[in-house]
Write an enzyme that holds these catalytic residues in place. Structure first.
Site, mmCIF file in Angstrom:
data_model
loop_
_atom_site.group_PDB
_atom_site.id
_atom_site.type_symbol
_atom_site.label_atom_id
_atom_site.label_comp_id
_atom_site.label_asym_id
_atom_site.label_seq_id
_atom_site.Cartn_x
_atom_site.Cartn_y
_atom_site.Cartn_z
ATOM 1 N N VAL A 60 23.929 -9.042 -12.670
ATOM 2 C CA VAL A 60 23.145 -8.420 -11.596
ATOM 3 C C VAL A 60 24.014 -7.969 -10.418
ATOM 4 C CG1 VAL A 60 21.037 -9.667 -12.216
ATOM 5 C CG2 VAL A 60 22.573 -10.628 -10.466
ATOM 6 N N TYR A 152 23.902 -19.995 0.359
ATOM 7 C CA TYR A 152 22.772 -20.061 -0.585
ATOM 8 C C TYR A 152 21.442 -20.097 0.187
ATOM 9 C CZ TYR A 152 19.725 -21.999 -4.288
ATOM 10 O OH TYR A 152 18.707 -22.227 -5.185
ATOM 11 N N LYS A 156 18.517 -17.317 -0.038
ATOM 12 C CA LYS A 156 17.160 -17.656 -0.485
ATOM 13 C C LYS A 156 16.126 -17.407 0.599
ATOM 14 C CE LYS A 156 18.093 -18.828 -4.708
ATOM 15 N NZ LYS A 156 17.564 -18.004 -5.819
HETATM 16 P P1 NDP Z 1 20.702 -21.948 -14.032
HETATM 17 O O1 NDP Z 1 22.064 -22.054 -13.465
HETATM 18 O O2 NDP Z 1 20.232 -22.978 -15.005
HETATM 19 O O3 NDP Z 1 20.462 -20.500 -14.664
HETATM 20 C C1 NDP Z 1 20.752 -19.349 -13.937
HETATM 21 C C2 NDP Z 1 21.195 -18.267 -14.889
HETATM 22 O O4 NDP Z 1 21.597 -17.092 -14.144
HETATM 23 C C3 NDP Z 1 22.426 -18.714 -15.693
HETATM 24 O O5 NDP Z 1 22.337 -18.243 -17.004
HETATM 25 C C4 NDP Z 1 23.529 -18.030 -14.918
HETATM 26 O O6 NDP Z 1 24.741 -17.880 -15.632
HETATM 27 C C5 NDP Z 1 22.871 -16.706 -14.630
HETATM 28 N N1 NDP Z 1 23.656 -15.898 -13.709
HETATM 29 C C6 NDP Z 1 24.548 -16.309 -12.791
HETATM 30 N N2 NDP Z 1 25.131 -15.271 -12.203
HETATM 31 C C7 NDP Z 1 24.601 -14.155 -12.774
HETATM 32 C C8 NDP Z 1 24.810 -12.776 -12.608
HETATM 33 N N3 NDP Z 1 25.717 -12.294 -11.733
HETATM 34 N N4 NDP Z 1 24.081 -11.894 -13.342
HETATM 35 C C9 NDP Z 1 23.193 -12.361 -14.235
HETATM 36 N N5 NDP Z 1 22.958 -13.663 -14.458
HETATM 37 C C10 NDP Z 1 23.663 -14.551 -13.726
HETATM 38 O O7 NDP Z 1 19.722 -21.908 -12.775
HETATM 39 P P2 NDP Z 1 18.186 -22.318 -12.638
HETATM 40 O O8 NDP Z 1 17.442 -22.028 -13.869
HETATM 41 O O9 NDP Z 1 18.148 -23.664 -12.057
HETATM 42 O O10 NDP Z 1 17.769 -21.344 -11.473
HETATM 43 C C11 NDP Z 1 17.055 -20.125 -11.670
HETATM 44 C C12 NDP Z 1 16.715 -19.607 -10.283
HETATM 45 O O11 NDP Z 1 15.926 -20.586 -9.591
HETATM 46 C C13 NDP Z 1 17.955 -19.354 -9.423
HETATM 47 O O12 NDP Z 1 17.759 -18.220 -8.623
HETATM 48 C C14 NDP Z 1 18.018 -20.604 -8.578
HETATM 49 O O13 NDP Z 1 18.718 -20.432 -7.382
HETATM 50 C C15 NDP Z 1 16.552 -20.909 -8.362
HETATM 51 N N6 NDP Z 1 16.273 -22.289 -8.002
HETATM 52 C C16 NDP Z 1 16.587 -23.346 -8.834
HETATM 53 C C17 NDP Z 1 16.303 -24.647 -8.449
HETATM 54 C C18 NDP Z 1 16.593 -25.829 -9.299
HETATM 55 O O14 NDP Z 1 16.367 -26.964 -8.859
HETATM 56 N N7 NDP Z 1 17.083 -25.684 -10.516
HETATM 57 C C19 NDP Z 1 15.717 -24.928 -7.133
HETATM 58 C C20 NDP Z 1 15.431 -23.774 -6.353
HETATM 59 C C21 NDP Z 1 15.711 -22.509 -6.781
HETATM 60 P P3 NDP Z 1 25.939 -18.941 -15.300
HETATM 61 O O15 NDP Z 1 25.499 -20.265 -15.820
HETATM 62 O O16 NDP Z 1 27.128 -18.368 -15.992
HETATM 63 O O17 NDP Z 1 26.117 -18.942 -13.791
#
Ligand code: NDP
Length: 250
Positions: A60, A152, A156
């Site tokens: 992204v 972060y 957010k």
């Molecule tokens: P994860 O790290 O489990 O998954 C996020 C995914 O996004 C990974 O596959 C990651 O790849 C991918 N990603 C990272 N950078 C990019 C990029 N430049 N382009 C495309 N994809 C990318 O995160 P979560 O499932 O926990 O989080 C999902 C969303 O929810 C995020 O926006 C997070 O900030 C938000 N969130 C999560 C919380 C939690 O407790 N888990 C709490 C609050 C918000 P890679 O692993 O290589 O980085």
């Protein structure tokens, strides 16, 4: 009717759970991620369950790639009905080390990366007067400050403003824009010892009113709701999904 759903960061975590939920609801899911094997595994899982999905690598951070993928989906499927802008990173960086580069890297993914996938889809959504967009914020953006993660938290919080602005500007075009602010959810992000709570994240359940951390499916179901017609009169909102954490901590 089957909707075409574009999800970013859908190889693992909340994005993966959302992909499975939309597919189970009968939609065609475009799974995207920088994690290729994980993204393809999600598509295989959906196909094995009788659902419809396809994988595309999408970072992204690239405007060109986001524009090209949206154009490609519209050319092949005729439309994009739903976008789940989920991809995000949460790197722990103390203020003393928070350089321009580190700040920009997180903002580029967590805030601008959301806008990048939405922008090219808007002309088509406007023309069809149909669209639902769900963006991922965080309790760290809507209520809490998070030490050593101020970039972060800023990103957010920015998602909240993005959702509000888009929601108002697009309301008369038949496009709804909402967000979800998860609490502590069991994913790689939360379980990272380097960047977040670490592997013993279950201990956080002690101070969460519902007595447990969240599962990715707890968030996916709310995303599915916000994107559905059941939320037809909602736009510009960011819904906190945290097991009561924010309202329960005195
Ligand atoms: P994860 O790290 O489990 O998954 C996020 C995914 O996004 C990974 O596959 C990651 O790849 C991918 N990603 C990272 N950078 C990019 C990029 N430049 N382009 C495309 N994809 C990318 O995160 P979560 O499932 O926990 O989080 C999902 C969303 O929810 C995020 O926006 C997070 O900030 C938000 N969130 C999560 C919380 C939690 O407790 N888990 C709490 C609050 C918000 P890679 O692993 O290589 O980085």
């Amino acid at each position: 009717m089957t909707d075409v759903v574009l999800i970013t960061g859908a190889g693992i975590g909340i994005g993966r759970a959302a992909a499975l939920a939309f597919a189970a609801a009968g939609h065609h899911v475009v799974v995207t991620d920088v994690l290729e094997p994980e993204g393809r595994a999600v598509v295989a899982e959906i196909a094995a369950a009788g659902g419809r999905a396809e994988f595309h690598r999408l970072d992204v951070r690239s405007t060109e790639a986001a524009d090209a993928l949206v154009a490609d989906i519209e050319a092949r499927h005729g439309r994009i009905d739903i976008i789940v802008a989920n991809a995000g990173i949460a790197h722990k960086v103390p203020l003393s080390e928070l350089s321009d580069d580190k700040w920009d890297h997180t903002l580029d993914i967590d805030l601008k990366g959301i806008f990048r996938v939405i922008r090219p889809a808007l002309p088509g959504m406007k023309a069809r007067r149909k669209g639902a967009i769900v963006a991922l914020s965080s309790i760290m953006g809507v209520a809490y400050g998070w030490d050593e993660h101020v970039h972060y938290s800023a990103a957010k919080a920015g998602v909240v403003g993005l959702v509000r602005g888009l929601g108002v500007e697009l309301a008369r075009d038949g496009i709804r824009v909402n967000g979800v602010a998860p609490g502590y959810i069991r994913t790689a992000q939360l379980l990272s010892k380097e960047h977040s709570v670490g592997p013993d994240a279950d201990k956080c359940g002690e101070y969460i009113p519902m007595g447990r951390i969240g599962e990715p499916e707890d968030i996916a179901d709310v995303i599915l709701f916000l994107a559905s017609d059941a939320a037809r009169y909602m736009t510009g909102q960011v819904v906190v999904v945290d097991g009561g954490l924010l309202v329960g901590r005195y």
